[in-house]
Scaffold this motif. Structure first.
Motif, PDB file in Angstrom:
ATOM      1  N   LEU A  75       1.042  -1.389  -0.260  1.00 31.01           N
ATOM      2  CA  LEU A  75      -0.257  -0.238  -0.015  1.00 31.01           C
ATOM      3  C   LEU A  75       1.005   1.170  -0.046  1.00 31.01           C
ATOM      4  CD1 LEU A  75      -3.060  -0.706   2.640  1.00 31.01           C
ATOM      5  CD2 LEU A  75      -3.171  -0.105  -0.334  1.00 31.01           C
ATOM      6  N   ILE A  76       2.283   1.776   0.671  1.00 32.89           N
ATOM      7  CA  ILE A  76       2.953   2.358   0.511  1.00 32.89           C
ATOM      8  C   ILE A  76       3.433   2.344  -0.654  1.00 32.89           C
ATOM      9  CG2 ILE A  76       5.047   3.746   2.256  1.00 32.89           C
ATOM     10  CD1 ILE A  76       4.474   2.136   4.321  1.00 32.89           C
ATOM     11  N   ALA A  77       3.491   1.480  -1.548  1.00 36.77           N
ATOM     12  CA  ALA A  77       4.125   2.166  -2.911  1.00 36.77           C
ATOM     13  C   ALA A  77       3.721   2.146  -3.284  1.00 36.77           C
ATOM     14  CB  ALA A  77       5.339   0.513  -3.254  1.00 36.77           C
ATOM     15  N   LEU A  78       1.991   1.887  -3.622  1.00 39.60           N
ATOM     16  CA  LEU A  78       1.063   2.193  -4.625  1.00 39.60           C
ATOM     17  C   LEU A  78       0.551   3.429  -4.817  1.00 39.60           C
ATOM     18  CD1 LEU A  78      -0.839   0.844  -6.240  1.00 39.60           C
ATOM     19  CD2 LEU A  78      -2.659   0.499  -4.374  1.00 39.60           C
ATOM     20  N   ILE A  79       0.265   3.997  -2.695  1.00 43.28           N
ATOM     21  CA  ILE A  79       0.141   5.107  -2.902  1.00 43.28           C
ATOM     22  C   ILE A  79       1.632   6.657  -3.116  1.00 43.28           C
ATOM     23  CG2 ILE A  79      -0.057   7.065  -1.007  1.00 43.28           C
ATOM     24  CD1 ILE A  79      -1.043   4.622   1.234  1.00 43.28           C
ATOM     25  N   ALA A  80       2.397   5.767  -2.867  1.00 46.04           N
ATOM     26  CA  ALA A  80       3.428   6.784  -3.571  1.00 46.04           C
ATOM     27  C   ALA A  80       3.845   7.120  -4.951  1.00 46.04           C
ATOM     28  CB  ALA A  80       4.944   6.562  -3.100  1.00 46.04           C
ATOM     29  N   THR A  81       3.692   5.713  -5.529  1.00 45.59           N
ATOM     30  CA  THR A  81       3.169   5.341  -7.380  1.00 45.59           C
ATOM     31  C   THR A  81       2.332   6.983  -7.402  1.00 45.59           C
ATOM     32  OG1 THR A  81       4.436   3.624  -7.108  1.00 45.59           O
ATOM     33  CG2 THR A  81       3.257   4.421  -9.199  1.00 45.59           C
ATOM     34  N   ILE A  82       1.090   6.306  -7.153  1.00 45.14           N
ATOM     35  CA  ILE A  82      -0.186   7.383  -7.678  1.00 45.14           C
ATOM     36  C   ILE A  82       0.402   9.250  -6.992  1.00 45.14           C
ATOM     37  CG2 ILE A  82      -2.241   7.878  -6.820  1.00 45.14           C
ATOM     38  CD1 ILE A  82      -2.976   4.687  -5.802  1.00 45.14           C
ATOM     39  N   ALA A  83       1.012   8.995  -5.829  1.00 39.74           N
ATOM     40  CA  ALA A  83       1.218  10.976  -6.174  1.00 39.74           C
ATOM     41  C   ALA A  83       2.339  11.135  -7.182  1.00 39.74           C
ATOM     42  CB  ALA A  83       1.716  10.259  -4.676  1.00 39.74           C
ATOM     43  N   TRP A  84       3.235  10.228  -7.316  1.00 40.74           N
ATOM     44  CA  TRP A  84       3.964  10.660  -8.315  1.00 40.74           C
ATOM     45  C   TRP A  84       3.684  10.698  -9.317  1.00 40.74           C
ATOM     46  CZ3 TRP A  84       8.138  12.173 -10.351  1.00 40.74           C
ATOM     47  CH2 TRP A  84       9.004  11.964 -11.173  1.00 40.74           C
ATOM     48  N   PHE A  85       2.808  10.502 -10.399  1.00 37.48           N
ATOM     49  CA  PHE A  85       1.536  10.585 -11.141  1.00 37.48           C
ATOM     50  C   PHE A  85       1.049  12.203 -11.198  1.00 37.48           C
ATOM     51  CE2 PHE A  85       2.774   6.357 -12.286  1.00 37.48           C
ATOM     52  CZ  PHE A  85       3.229   6.424 -13.637  1.00 37.48           C
ATOM     53  N   ALA A  86       0.453  12.497  -9.936  1.00 32.23           N
ATOM     54  CA  ALA A  86      -0.190  13.698  -9.405  1.00 32.23           C
ATOM     55  C   ALA A  86       0.802  15.106  -9.650  1.00 32.23           C
ATOM     56  CB  ALA A  86      -0.905  13.413  -8.246  1.00 32.23           C
ATOM     57  N   LEU A  87       1.979  14.602  -9.141  1.00 33.52           N
ATOM     58  CA  LEU A  87       2.917  15.036  -8.969  1.00 33.52           C
ATOM     59  C   LEU A  87       2.970  15.787 -10.679  1.00 33.52           C
ATOM     60  CD1 LEU A  87       4.837  17.327  -7.733  1.00 33.52           C
ATOM     61  CD2 LEU A  87       5.841  15.546  -7.909  1.00 33.52           C
ATOM     62  N   VAL A  88       3.528  15.051 -11.216  1.00 35.51           N
ATOM     63  CA  VAL A  88       3.609  14.744 -12.891  1.00 35.51           C
ATOM     64  C   VAL A  88       2.372  15.577 -13.592  1.00 35.51           C
ATOM     65  CG1 VAL A  88       4.032  14.166 -14.891  1.00 35.51           C
ATOM     66  CG2 VAL A  88       5.130  13.013 -13.398  1.00 35.51           C
ATOM     67  N   TYR A  89       1.447  15.196 -13.179  1.00 38.94           N
ATOM     68  CA  TYR A  89       0.155  16.030 -13.701  1.00 38.94           C
ATOM     69  C   TYR A  89       0.709  17.605 -13.218  1.00 38.94           C
ATOM     70  CZ  TYR A  89      -4.759  16.712 -14.808  1.00 38.94           C
ATOM     71  OH  TYR A  89      -5.985  18.292 -15.413  1.00 38.94           O
ATOM     72  N   TRP A  90       0.752  17.512 -11.837  1.00 38.45           N
ATOM     73  CA  TRP A  90       0.135  19.057 -12.175  1.00 38.45           C
ATOM     74  C   TRP A  90       1.454  19.774 -12.505  1.00 38.45           C
ATOM     75  CZ3 TRP A  90       4.339  21.144  -9.095  1.00 38.45           C
ATOM     76  CH2 TRP A  90       4.145  22.521  -8.873  1.00 38.45           C
ATOM     77  N   ARG A  91       2.664  19.495 -12.270  1.00 39.23           N
ATOM     78  CA  ARG A  91       3.729  20.057 -12.898  1.00 39.23           C
ATOM     79  C   ARG A  91       3.818  20.345 -14.796  1.00 39.23           C
ATOM     80  NH1 ARG A  91       6.375  23.199 -15.054  1.00 39.23           N
ATOM     81  NH2 ARG A  91       8.923  22.999 -15.414  1.00 39.23           N
ATOM     82  N   ILE A  92       2.913  19.445 -15.205  1.00 36.05           N
ATOM     83  CA  ILE A  92       2.425  19.569 -16.566  1.00 36.05           C
ATOM     84  C   ILE A  92       1.094  20.493 -16.929  1.00 36.05           C
ATOM     85  CG2 ILE A  92       2.270  18.248 -18.609  1.00 36.05           C
ATOM     86  CD1 ILE A  92       3.920  16.207 -17.561  1.00 36.05           C
ATOM     87  N   SER A  93       0.687  20.019 -16.408  1.00 38.28           N
ATOM     88  CA  SER A  93      -1.081  21.118 -16.600  1.00 38.28           C
ATOM     89  C   SER A  93      -1.163  22.409 -15.835  1.00 38.28           C
ATOM     90  CB  SER A  93      -2.100  20.261 -15.767  1.00 38.28           C
ATOM     91  OG  SER A  93      -1.948  20.171 -14.368  1.00 38.28           O
ATOM     92  N   ARG A  94      -0.726  22.412 -14.503  1.00 40.01           N
ATOM     93  CA  ARG A  94      -0.301  23.448 -14.182  1.00 40.01           C
ATOM     94  C   ARG A  94       0.911  24.486 -14.877  1.00 40.01           C
ATOM     95  NH1 ARG A  94      -3.514  24.352  -9.430  1.00 40.01           N
ATOM     96  NH2 ARG A  94      -5.034  22.348  -9.544  1.00 40.01           N
ATOM     97  N   GLN A  95       1.625  24.158 -15.504  1.00 39.82           N
ATOM     98  CA  GLN A  95       3.137  25.609 -15.308  1.00 39.82           C
ATOM     99  C   GLN A  95       3.171  26.105 -14.772  1.00 39.82           C
ATOM    100  OE1 GLN A  95       4.748  25.233 -17.839  1.00 39.82           O
ATOM    101  NE2 GLN A  95       3.993  22.923 -18.517  1.00 39.82           N
ATOM    102  N   PRO A  96       3.372  25.887 -13.260  1.00 39.59           N
ATOM    103  CA  PRO A  96       3.623  26.557 -12.086  1.00 39.59           C
ATOM    104  C   PRO A  96       5.057  27.463 -12.190  1.00 39.59           C
ATOM    105  CG  PRO A  96       4.307  24.712 -11.742  1.00 39.59           C
ATOM    106  CD  PRO A  96       3.790  24.516 -12.464  1.00 39.59           C
ATOM    107  N   SER A  97       4.779  28.813 -12.163  1.00 44.76           N
ATOM    108  CA  SER A  97       6.198  30.130 -11.713  1.00 44.76           C
ATOM    109  C   SER A  97       6.662  29.923 -10.952  1.00 44.76           C
ATOM    110  CB  SER A  97       5.132  30.839 -12.301  1.00 44.76           C
ATOM    111  OG  SER A  97       4.415  31.901 -11.156  1.00 44.76           O
ATOM    112  N   VAL A  98       6.719  29.149 -10.018  1.00 44.60           N
ATOM    113  CA  VAL A  98       7.748  29.731  -8.428  1.00 44.60           C
ATOM    114  C   VAL A  98       8.938  28.758  -9.142  1.00 44.60           C
ATOM    115  CG1 VAL A  98       5.938  29.189  -6.579  1.00 44.60           C
ATOM    116  CG2 VAL A  98       6.238  27.308  -8.038  1.00 44.60           C
TER     117      VAL A  98
END
Length: 571
Positions: A421-444
């Motif tokens: 479960l830890i590995a699965l949650i970490a993997t899902i969090a990684w794809f969420a992070l990639v989606y946030w970075r690509i879709s939002r294009q943050p300026s920070v």
């Protein structure tokens, strides 16, 4: 003219709880639930374990149950032994020793963050004012740069394994980061307290891995003061260096007074230190260039850009201080005749801090290239971990399952719901992070390195959750110790041996075997280590080990066909 021009929206800092969670996700896997690893990890633990279960002589003369280990210094082993005494009853000795490793890492991470924050809020580091206002506040700019430096530090590939080992290198790199913080304080305010703390840090560095690095760093700091035309060199000469000498000399004075085991580690310690310096050679330069590229990734591209972007403000403290540290450590690495990762570790804290100041001016195309490299490579590695784990559990794909069987012969796969479960949650969090970075294009500012550090943490987390039992099976000496222990008579006096430090530490810890100490000579058990790859013989050299010996056992780890152990009993 300053090269930085930013709006306030680019300096949104990470929440403190997020930074803490990130550090814990990084450091806890690899500290929990594993055996001592073969190599420096097991050897260093052996010194700590010997100290924790010994007396004053054992604390002053570092050794692994009788095997002298005078190299480096005693400080990291003292701290690990203290943790064993405090927490060994609760966590077990191996896990208790790694409590010290976790504290070393947190010290280094906090030091990198605060050093960058102090340098980033200085006037000369601030962005140019915008025509209609809206530029960031000095403290906000410093905090954002500090977040970026920490993410870069966590993303450095060379830090990953070493920061989880119970070794002197883990403490050394943290003390270097704290020395950077102390220098930033001292050169910013000329405070006597800062000078004293810096002296204490330099002295502790001597006790951690010798005097070569602290001595070279001291000379470079004096040169930096003269280069920047600062008077802090007076505090360095009057307070910092004398305190460093007193701290470092305390151990040397103690061993001179006590004379542990009627001997002294001082000559061998000085010899090891003197061997750290030689003329640069083709091999040392080749090693630095070959391994330094991946070791310091992703810090070095940003750091190189920072030096170029700030080339007209080279005397600014946020550039000159980390460059001084970095230049000193690169020179020491080139002068060191030994090709080992430990000589590259010191460059990481100053490199991460310097890299943070390259973030504001990094071109978008370069940032996107680093991001896509991180996404493609690290996602691919994570996918391989999942593929091989599935193969172990199900037998499909067959080729992957066979590869794992060859890598860890005799290993029987088991399913652990919690780690899954830890590995699965970490993997899902990684794809969420990639989606946030690509879709939002943050300026920070820290957007440029968040995927690199997040991907490294994901891969490490997957490795130390999905594959930890198999790694323990492959590199641990626990099962081999059981077979060895069954062949040793219960009434034996002591064991003489030629085995290496990590093997000696593992056998002593897992089997509570009594190896020959400093003053023990007439042992009735002999354990020899040989290498099939080097065509070494396992026959007894009676000149070294007098007497008649009977061969009673041969053994090796299932995954290691080269390393062979042979047990003899005296007739």
């Amino acid at each position: 003219m300053k090269p930085v021009r930013l709006p306030a929206a680019a300096t949104i800092a990470l929440p403190r709880w997020g930074i803490l969670a990130l550090c814990l996700l990084y450091i806890l896997p690899g500290l929990i639930g594993r055996d001592p690893w073969k190599g420096d990890d097991a050897a260093s633990f052996g010194i700590m374990w010997t100290m924790a279960h010994g007396g004053l002589n054992d604390w002053l003369w570092p050794h692994i149950v009788g095997l002298p280990m005078p190299e480096e210094g005693p400080l990291a082993f003292w701290l690990g032994a203290i943790c064993i005494k405090l927490f060994g009853w609760l966590l077990g000795d191996a896990m208790a020793a790694r409590v010290a490793t976790g504290m070393f890492f947190m010290l280094g991470s906090v030091s990198v963050w605060y050093t960058t924050y102090l340098l980033g809020r200085r006037t000369e580091a601030q962005p140019l004012k915008l025509a209609f206002g809206g530029q960031p506040d000095a403290k906000d700019f410093g905090r954002t740069l500090a977040d970026g430096a920490l993410l870069i530090y966590l993303g450095c590939l060379g830090l990953l394994v070493r920061s989880h080992e119970t070794s002197a290198e883990a403490l050394q790199i943290s003390l270097i980061a704290y020395a950077l913080y102390g220098c930033a304080r001292l050169l910013d305010s000329s405070n006597k307290t800062s000078a004293l703390k810096l002296g204490l840090t330099l002295g502790l560095l001597v006790l951690t891995r010798g005097w070569v690095l602290p001595a070279a760093l001291s000379l470079c700091l004096i040169a930096l003061c003269f280069y920047r035309q600062q008077i802090q060199y007076q505090l360095l000469l009057k307070l910092t260096f004398p305190v460093a000498l007193i701290v470092a000399g305390s151990w040397l004075l103690a061993i001179a007074m006590v004379n542990p085991f009627d001997s002294s580690p001082y000559p061998a310690w000085m010899l090891w230190n003197s061997r750290q310096i030689d003329w640069p050679s083709v091999s040392s330069i080749t090693y630095f260039l070959k391994y330094g590229i991946w070791f310091a990734w992703p810090a070095w591209p940003f750091a190189a850009w920072a030096i170029y972007a700030w080339r007209k403000q080279e005397k600014a403290l946020h550039i000159s201080l980390p460059v001084t540290f970095l230049g000193c450590f690169i020179l020491l690495a080139l002068l060191n005749p030994f090709s080992e990762e430990g000589i590259l570790l010191p460059i990481l804290p100053p490199l991460a801090i310097l890299a943070a100041f390259g973030l504001p001016t990094m071109k978008r195309s370069a940032i996107n290239a680093v991001d896509w490299f991180a996404v493609m490579v690290l996602t691919g590695i994570a996918a391989l971990f999942w593929l091989y784990w599935i193969a172990l559990q199900t037998g499909w794909p067959a080729s992957a399952a066979k590869a794992m069987t060859r890598w860890a012969p005799g290993y029987e796969a088991s399913f652990n719901l919690f780690t899954f479960l830890i590995a699965l949650i970490a993997t899902i969090a990684w794809f969420a992070l990639v989606y946030w970075r690509i879709s939002r294009q943050p300026s920070v500012l820290w957007r440029a390195v968040v995927l690199s550090s997040g991907g490294v943490i994901l891969c490490w987390l997957l490795l130390l959750t999905l594959a930890l039992p198999m790694i323990n099976h492959r590199i641990s000496y626990a099962k081999l110790t059981e077979a060895l222990q069954a062949k040793i008579p219960q009434t034996y006096q002591c064991i003489d041996s030629n085995i290496g430090p990590s093997q000696r530490a593992s056998f002593a810890y897992f089997g509570h075997l009594h190896f020959a100490g400093f003053n023990e000579r007439s042992c009735d058990v002999l354990l020899l280590q040989s290498s099939q790859r080097l065509h070494q013989t396992s026959e007894v050299d009676t000149n070294t080990y007098p007497g008649k010996w009977e061969r009673v056992w041969d053994g090796h780890r299932a995954a290691d066909k080269d390393e062979l152990f042979t047990l003899y009993l005296k007739k």
